[in-house]
Write an enzyme that holds these catalytic residues in place. Structure first.
Site, short mmCIF file in Angstrom:
data_model
loop_
_atom_site.label_atom_id
_atom_site.label_comp_id
_atom_site.label_asym_id
_atom_site.label_seq_id
_atom_site.Cartn_x
_atom_site.Cartn_y
_atom_site.Cartn_z
CB SER A 43 -0.87 0.00 1.14
OG SER A 43 -1.56 1.37 1.36
CE1 TYR B 70 -4.23 -2.56 5.10
CE2 TYR B 70 -3.49 -0.13 4.73
CZ TYR B 70 -3.97 -1.25 4.31
OH TYR B 70 -4.04 -1.56 2.89
#
Ligand code: NAI
Ligand code: BGC
Length: 256
Positions: free
Chosen positions: A144, A157
């Site tokens: 990401s 995350y």
């Protein structure tokens, strides 16, 4: 000859979203596909039918990738489906939105185990197979932009994707002697179920888009195209890299 003649790819978390798009794109480019998810349902059935219509083989292996043993078993079962495995796309991932001081151990474990631990042991299982069978395997990790930039309220995350960044750098070097390539793809904001709350909030969505130089959300196909490139021999000299697919988000800066 197609791009992926006689090749087999395993794509994790591929019932929907980016994973499903990667499966369809690799199949379109000639790859046989092993899909994965927590459960096999009508989405998996539909994808198998679509892939078969393209003239490619497809199968589905159920596995919970927050469990290391399941990640290992998934790779072994994927090999057994069509007798070989060339490409592993570690796409499955979860995020939990919470203030840092409210994060529970349960949510921390779910995010880290799915996004990092399961990936780690899935790759390990794939590498054992590649080494035993002299396969020059390709690993692509769905990271990401948050392997690089902050995402307040998503601390676990970010830690998981930051970990994925260093895992990829490390493995690229350690596995290069076997011609196994390892790269990350780092999407920005893509329209998928993981972003459903954002997609339902018009004001917030406009704010997010106004911070993206290309002024739109990413499409799953935008990501799948880069995955197909990295999986192919066109990327034969690419390992240890992160490819950002973010409309310019990560390095965006403008004087107001
Ligand atoms: P999604 O939520 O639509 O897809 C994630 C898939 O992973 C789902 O099919 C889910 O069932 C599966 N999955 C989750 N935990 C699993 C487990 N324990 N075992 C097996 N499967 C599991 O989300 P999306 O957007 O398609 O996400 C795919 C990947 O892309 C994730 O790793 C995510 O972090 C990453 N990503 C997504 C971005 C976005 O804006 N949509 C941006 C950057 C990265
Ligand atoms: C997250 C999305 C977010 C995007 C951009 C991704 O890693 O999963 O929820 O929209 O990054 O911030």
């Amino acid at each position: 000859m197609s791009r992926f003649e006689n090749k087999v790819a395993l794509i994790t978390g591929s019932s929907q979203g980016i994973g499903a798009a990667c499966a369809l794109r690799l199949a379109k480019d000639g790859c046989d596909i092993v899909l994965n998810g927590h459960k096999f349902d009508e989405r998996g059935e539909k994808l198998i039918a679509e892939i078969n219509e393209m003239g490619r083989k497809a199968a589905f292996v159920v596995a919970d990738l927050s469990q290391a043993n399941d990640a290992i078993r998934m790779v072994e079962e994927a090999v057994n489906q069509f007798g070989r495995l060339d490409i592993l796309v570690n796409n499955a991932g979860v995020e939990k939105n919470a203030d840092f001081w409210e994060v529970t151990e349960e949510d921390y474990d779910l995010v880290m185990n799915t996004n990092l631990k399961g990936v780690f042991f899935g790759i390990q299982s794939f590498v054992k197979y590649c080494r035993k069978n002299s396969v020059e395997g390709v690993v692509i990790n769905m990271s990401s932009v948050h392997e690089e930039i902050v995402f307040p309220h998503f601390a676990a995350y970010c830690a998981s994707k930051g970990g994925l960044k260093m895992l990829t750098r490390n493995l690229a070097t350690e596995l290069a002697p076997f011609n196994i390539r390892v790269n990350n793809v780092a999407p920005g904001a893509v329209s998928t179920p993981i972003n459903q709350d954002l997609l339902n909030n018009k004001e917030e969505l406009e704010r997010v888009i106004s911070n993206i130089p290309l002024r739109r959300m990413g499409r799953v196909e935008d990501v799948a195209g880069v995955v197909a490139f990295l999986a192919s021999d066109d990327a034969a000299y690419v390992t240890g890299s992160t490819y950002f697919v973010d409309g310019g988000l990560t390095y965006h800066y403008e004087e107001q």
